[in-house]
Motif scaffolding. Structure first.
Motif: not given
Length: 344
Positions: A41-51, A87-90
Motif C-alpha cells: 500500500p505504499n503509494l503516494i499518497p498511501p492506501v490508509v483507509t478502506a475507501a 479497519l474492522r469494517a474493511a
C-alpha cells in the motif's frame, strides 16, 4: 531430456504494483503466472483507509489484461492515525486481508510509517481479535545501527516486544534476509515469514564487487553468503512457516541508476523460472509447490488455488531484459545464470 512439474497455481504474498502507467505495464507480468498477490500500500499518497483500498483495487482490476484471472489482496498502510473501526469494517467486508507496518523511513515511501507503537495499540488489538495478519518490514531505522544489522536488531528490540504485548496477533515477517530471521520465524506461534526470489540468489557481493550494481540493490539489503544459504534452506524445507513473497518492486532505470538510487528488484517476469532452478539445485523440486502455492494460503486462511501451472525444463529461456512503461524502462532481475525452466 525435457522434464516437467505440475503444481497448483502460485500466489505472491508481497508485491508492488505502483499506480498509473507503471501499474498498467507491470501487472501483466504477475498475472501471467500468479493467481493472487498481497498488494503493497505504499503509494503516494498511501492506501490508509478502506475507501483508499477499494479505489486502488478498482484501478488494478481495470488494468488487468483481457481474460486474465488474478485477484489483488488488498492491504492498509498502518499509520498512527489508522482508525480501528475503519479497519474492522474493511476486514469484515472481505476487502482487506492484511495491514502493513513500515517503520518510518525504512524503505520506499515509508516516511508516513509508525514511530510510536503505543499510538497503534488499539489497531493491533483489533487485528488480533479479527485474526488479520500484520505484515512487517522488519528493520530498525536508527542511524547508529549498521544497515546489515537492522533486521536482527528489529527482531530483538521491536518485533518480540510487540508480539508479547499483543497476544494473538498474527504476524508475517516480510522478506527476511538473515539466519536470525529464519530462526525467530521457526520458533514462533502465529508467525510466518516470506522470502523473496532475489534473496535466494544474491548476497551483498553481487551488489558491491566489481562496481555498484544498482539493479541488485534492495531493502532489506542482501546480506552475507551465510544468510543467503540459511534462506535457501528455509525456503526449500517445505516448512509451513515459509512462503513466497517476491517483493517485486519496479522502479524506472532512471531512478535505479541514479546518484541516490531507489531500492527494489523487479522479479515478477521470471520468478517461477528462477525458483525452479533454485529448488532443483537444492534437490527440493518436490517442495516447490509448498513454498509457492500451499503455505501462504494456509497462513492467510484462504483456500488454495484449484488450477495448475506446468513448469517445463528444456533449452535456455530468454526473458526480456527490460519492460517498457509509460514512465520509462524497468530492468528485469538478472539471476546471473541461464534459466532452463519455464511455465508452459
Amino acid at each position: 531430456m525435457t522434464h516437467s512439474l505440475a503444481i497448483l497455481r502460485p500466489d505472491d504474498w508481497h508485491l508492488h504494483l505502483r499506480d498509473g502507467a507503471m501499474l498498467n505495464a507491470v501487472l501483466p507480468e504477475t498475472a501471467r503466472h500468479f493467481a493472487r498477490a498481497i498488494i503493497m500500500p505504499n503509494l503516494i499518497p498511501p492506501v490508509v483507509t478502506a475507501a483508499d483500498a477499494a479505489a486502488y483495487r478498482d484501478r488494478i482490476m481495470a488494468a488487468l489484461p483481457e481474460g486474465a484471472a488474478f485477484e489483488p489482496l488488498m492491504t492498509l498502510y498502518l499509520t498512527e492515525q489508522t482508525d480501528p473501526a475503519d479497519l474492522r469494517a474493511a476486514v469484515e467486508s472481505g476487502l482487506v486481508k492484511a495491514v502493513k507496518l513500515y517503520p518510518a523511513g525504512a524503505t520506499t515511501n515509508s516516511h508516513g510509517g509508525v514511530r510510536d507503537f503505543d499510538r497503534v495499540r488499539g489497531v493491533l488489538e483489533t487485528m488480533a481479535d479479527l485474526g488479520t495478519p500484520l505484515c512487517i518490514h522488519g528493520e530498525v531505522t536508527t542511524p547508529e545501527v549498521d544497515i546489515f544489522d537492522r533486521e536482527a536488531v528489529f527482531i530483538d528490540t521491536v518485533l518480540d516486544p510487540l508480539r508479547r504485548a499483543t497476544p494473538g496477533l498474527r504476524v508475517v515477517m516480510e522478506h527476511i534476509t538473515t539466519a536470525q530471521g529464519v530462526a525467530y520465524a521457526r520458533a514462533g506461534t502465529d508467525l510466518a515469514a516470506t522470502i523473496t526470489t532475489h534473496h535466494l540468489v544474491i548476497n551483498r557481493n553481487h551488489i558491491l564487487v566489481g562496481g555498484i550494481k544498482p539493479h541488485y540493490y534492495c531493502l532489506p539489503v542482501a546480506k552475507r553468503e551465510e544468510h543467503r544459504l540459511a534462506l535457501r534452506e528455509a525456503a526449500t524445507s517445505g516448512e509451513a512457516t515459509f512462503f513466497l513473497g517476491t517483493d517485486s518492486a519496479p522502479h524506472t532505470d532512471a531512478l535505479k541508476e541514479h546518484a541516490c538510487g531507489c531500492a527494489g528488484c523487479f522479479t515478477a517476469t521470471n520468478t517461477m523460472s528462477i525458483l525452479a532452478h533454485v529448488f532443483e539445485e537444492d534437490g527440493a523440486l518436490d517442495r516447490l509447490e509448498a513454498f509457492t502455492s500451499l503455505n501462504g494460503p494456509a497462513f492467510y486462511r484462504l483456500p488454495t488455488n484449484t488450477d495448475r501451472i506446468t513448469l517445463v525444463k528444456g533449452d535456455a529461456v530468454t526473458y526480456p531484459s527490460k519492460i517498457d512503461t509509460g514512465d520509462g524502462t524497468v530492468t528485469v532481475f538478472d539471476p546471473g545464470f541461464p534459466l532452463h525452466w519455464t511455465v508452459k
